[in-house]
Scaffold this active site. Structure first.
Site, PDB file in Angstrom:
ATOM      1  N   SER A   1       3.575  -2.323 -11.951  1.00 52.91           N
ATOM      2  CA  SER A   1       2.406  -2.100 -12.819  1.00 52.91           C
ATOM      3  C   SER A   1       1.621  -3.376 -13.091  1.00 52.91           C
ATOM      4  O   SER A   1       1.099  -3.564 -14.195  1.00 52.91           O
ATOM      5  CB  SER A   1       2.821  -1.420 -14.128  1.00 52.91           C
ATOM      6  OG  SER A   1       3.384  -0.147 -13.860  1.00 52.91           O
TER       7      SER A   1
ATOM      8  N   GLU B   1      11.178  -6.677  -9.212  1.00 56.03           N
ATOM      9  CA  GLU B   1      10.456  -5.453  -9.560  1.00 56.03           C
ATOM     10  C   GLU B   1      11.370  -4.543 -10.385  1.00 56.03           C
ATOM     11  O   GLU B   1      12.181  -3.798  -9.814  1.00 56.03           O
ATOM     12  CB  GLU B   1      10.046  -4.689  -8.290  1.00 56.03           C
ATOM     13  CG  GLU B   1       9.124  -5.454  -7.374  1.00 56.03           C
ATOM     14  CD  GLU B   1       8.274  -4.506  -6.520  1.00 56.03           C
ATOM     15  OE1 GLU B   1       7.058  -4.654  -6.566  1.00 56.03           O
ATOM     16  OE2 GLU B   1       8.828  -3.625  -5.844  1.00 56.03           O
TER      17      GLU B   1
ATOM     18  N   GLY C   1       1.345  -2.695  -6.268  1.00 60.34           N
ATOM     19  CA  GLY C   1       1.280  -1.362  -5.674  1.00 60.34           C
ATOM     20  C   GLY C   1      -0.054  -0.711  -5.968  1.00 60.34           C
ATOM     21  O   GLY C   1      -1.063  -0.992  -5.309  1.00 60.34           O
TER      22      GLY C   1
ATOM     23  N   TRP D   1       0.829  -1.223   0.000  1.00 63.86           N
ATOM     24  CA  TRP D   1       0.000   0.000   0.000  1.00 63.86           C
ATOM     25  C   TRP D   1       0.854   1.259   0.000  1.00 63.86           C
ATOM     26  O   TRP D   1       0.321   2.361  -0.115  1.00 63.86           O
ATOM     27  CB  TRP D   1      -0.935  -0.011   1.219  1.00 63.86           C
ATOM     28  CG  TRP D   1      -2.121  -0.916   1.070  1.00 63.86           C
ATOM     29  CD1 TRP D   1      -2.514  -1.601  -0.054  1.00 63.86           C
ATOM     30  CD2 TRP D   1      -3.089  -1.221   2.082  1.00 63.86           C
ATOM     31  NE1 TRP D   1      -3.662  -2.309   0.212  1.00 63.86           N
ATOM     32  CE2 TRP D   1      -4.037  -2.094   1.510  1.00 63.86           C
ATOM     33  CE3 TRP D   1      -3.246  -0.844   3.419  1.00 63.86           C
ATOM     34  CZ2 TRP D   1      -5.126  -2.593   2.228  1.00 63.86           C
ATOM     35  CZ3 TRP D   1      -4.328  -1.343   4.136  1.00 63.86           C
ATOM     36  CH2 TRP D   1      -5.261  -2.210   3.532  1.00 63.86           C
ATOM     37  N   LYS D   2       2.157   1.121   0.209  1.00 63.17           N
ATOM     38  CA  LYS D   2       3.045   2.292   0.276  1.00 63.17           C
ATOM     39  C   LYS D   2       2.470   3.292   1.297  1.00 63.17           C
ATOM     40  O   LYS D   2       1.850   2.874   2.261  1.00 63.17           O
ATOM     41  CB  LYS D   2       3.251   2.869  -1.122  1.00 63.17           C
ATOM     42  CG  LYS D   2       3.730   1.771  -2.099  1.00 63.17           C
ATOM     43  CD  LYS D   2       4.201   2.261  -3.415  1.00 63.17           C
ATOM     44  CE  LYS D   2       4.633   1.057  -4.273  1.00 63.17           C
ATOM     45  NZ  LYS D   2       5.177   1.447  -5.567  1.00 63.17           N
TER      46      LYS D   2
ATOM     47  N   GLY E   1       4.890   1.864 -11.019  1.00 62.88           N
ATOM     48  CA  GLY E   1       4.052   3.055 -11.089  1.00 62.88           C
ATOM     49  C   GLY E   1       4.027   3.735 -12.450  1.00 62.88           C
ATOM     50  O   GLY E   1       3.573   4.872 -12.575  1.00 62.88           O
TER      51      GLY E   1
ATOM     52  N   GLU F   1      11.999   2.030  -3.754  1.00 61.56           N
ATOM     53  CA  GLU F   1      11.756   3.372  -3.212  1.00 61.56           C
ATOM     54  C   GLU F   1      12.595   3.611  -1.960  1.00 61.56           C
ATOM     55  O   GLU F   1      12.991   4.737  -1.660  1.00 61.56           O
ATOM     56  CB  GLU F   1      10.254   3.560  -2.942  1.00 61.56           C
ATOM     57  CG  GLU F   1       9.499   3.709  -4.258  1.00 61.56           C
ATOM     58  CD  GLU F   1       8.074   3.192  -4.228  1.00 61.56           C
ATOM     59  OE1 GLU F   1       7.499   3.042  -3.136  1.00 61.56           O
ATOM     60  OE2 GLU F   1       7.540   2.923  -5.336  1.00 61.56           O
TER      61      GLU F   1
ATOM     62  N   HIS G   1      12.795  -2.410  -0.981  1.00 65.87           N
ATOM     63  CA  HIS G   1      12.004  -1.868  -2.084  1.00 65.87           C
ATOM     64  C   HIS G   1      12.813  -0.769  -2.783  1.00 65.87           C
ATOM     65  O   HIS G   1      13.556  -0.038  -2.143  1.00 65.87           O
ATOM     66  CB  HIS G   1      10.681  -1.306  -1.554  1.00 65.87           C
ATOM     67  CG  HIS G   1       9.721  -0.995  -2.652  1.00 65.87           C
ATOM     68  ND1 HIS G   1       9.804   0.165  -3.395  1.00 65.87           N
ATOM     69  CD2 HIS G   1       8.708  -1.716  -3.180  1.00 65.87           C
ATOM     70  CE1 HIS G   1       8.852   0.141  -4.318  1.00 65.87           C
ATOM     71  NE2 HIS G   1       8.175  -0.986  -4.210  1.00 65.87           N
TER      72      HIS G   1
HETATM   73  P1  13P Z   1       2.933  -0.497  -8.887  1.00 64.10           P
HETATM   74  O1  13P Z   1       2.112  -1.762  -8.909  1.00 64.10           O
HETATM   75  O2  13P Z   1       2.149   0.713  -8.491  1.00 64.10           O
HETATM   76  O3  13P Z   1       3.727  -0.315 -10.142  1.00 64.10           O
HETATM   77  O4  13P Z   1       4.003  -0.683  -7.698  1.00 64.10           O
HETATM   78  C1  13P Z   1       4.707  -1.857  -7.633  1.00 64.10           C
HETATM   79  C2  13P Z   1       5.475  -1.883  -6.382  1.00 64.10           C
HETATM   80  O5  13P Z   1       6.333  -1.058  -6.157  1.00 64.10           O
HETATM   81  C3  13P Z   1       5.134  -2.913  -5.404  1.00 64.10           C
HETATM   82  O6  13P Z   1       6.089  -2.981  -4.410  1.00 64.10           O
END
Ligand code: 13P
Length: 265
Positions: free
Chosen positions: A217, A171, A238, A14-15, A177, A101, A99
């Site tokens: 994605s 990933e 995500g 869910w970030k 995203g 990020e 991750h």
């Molecule tokens: P998205 O599905 O929004 O591209 O994000 C993937 C993600 O970073 C899951 O950890």
């Protein structure tokens, strides 16, 4: 997927989204739309502060609750950090580690990731280790080298006996995203290279027991193709995981009944 040797895992990241007031409605809708989904393990990873609300909301379901990070330190003067012992204490079963990020925005290194994996396993929390190349690395054709180095470093010192608790998420950074994804075959080739690396480290029995997820994605529209690949054992989702109906659709896309005719090695 290969359900004979390993679990399929569909995990929501869910970030930094959702509020406590939204978690219950999300859980009710997901439970209703996904049902018991016995063909996979479903995990939801909210921000730390929402973990108790998520645990309460999913108490009467098979959905496990995970965290998005943990401290590499055991305890002590680390203001703002959350330890593996604290996560274990409240019943957290999974933790996302490394991750992109966190690597990109907070300077997390492969060595930090290794320390966090070790900390999680010591407390019986299943690490979901994120690896992936960025756009420049992909353009240079060094995807496999980059990803295998990340996996190798993350797993340094992890004994074969603990490998069955490890989940790896491939990933590609450029796919997160962005609405862009590799082809299912390209993603599966990287997952296959990760499995080959684990086979080299710990042997075939251990390698075939490790769940390797795809993230970046993933949507209800592309999940079926990705999950039909024998080496892709689930998804780390995500954006689409913020919608209970989209996330439920991805869970249903992991149902092997949708893949009659596909044989796995
Ligand atoms: P998205 O599905 O929004 O591209 O994000 C993937 C993600 O970073 C899951 O950890």
């Amino acid at each position: 997927m290969n359900r004979k040797y390993r679990r399929t895992v569909i995990a929501a990241n869910w970030k930094m989204n959702m509020l406590a007031s939204e978690v219950r409605a999300f859980a009710e809708e997901l439970k209703q739309k996904a049902g018991p989904a016995r063909w996979c393990d479903v995990v939801v990873c909210p921000s730390f502060v929402l973990i108790p609300a998520a645990q309460k909301a999913f108490r009467d379901s098979r959905v496990a609750v995970g965290a998005q990070d943990l401290s590499l330190h055991e305890s002590g003067a680390y203001t703002g950090e959350v330890s593996a012992a604290q996560l274990q204490d409240i019943g957290v079963q999974y933790v996302i580690i490394g991750h992109s990020e966190r690597r990109g925005n907070f300077g997390e290194t492969d060595m930090d990731v290794n320390a966090k994996v070790t900390a999680a396993l010591a407390r019986n929390i299943r690490p979901i280790i994120c690896v992936g190349e960025n756009a420049a690395e992909r353009d240079m054709g060094v995807t496999i080298e980059r990803v295998t180095l990340q996996v190798k470093t993350a797993l340094a010192g992890v004994p074969a006996s603990k490998m069955r608790r490890v989940v790896i998420a491939y990933e590609p950074v450029w796919a997160i995203g962005t609405g862009r994804t590799p082809t299912a075959e390209d993603a599966a080739a990287v997952a296959g290279a990760i499995r080959a690396l684990i086979r080299g480290l710990h042997g075939a029995r251990t390698a075939r027991a490790v769940s390797i997820l795809y993230g970046g994605s993933m949507t209800p529209a592309n999940a079926g193709d990705l999950l039909a690949q024998p080496d892709i054992d689930g998804g780390l989702v995500g954006g689409a995981s913020l919608s209970p109906s989209d996330f439920a659709a991805i869970i249903h896309a992991a149902n092997p009944d949708n893949y009659q005719g596909i044989t796995t090695a």
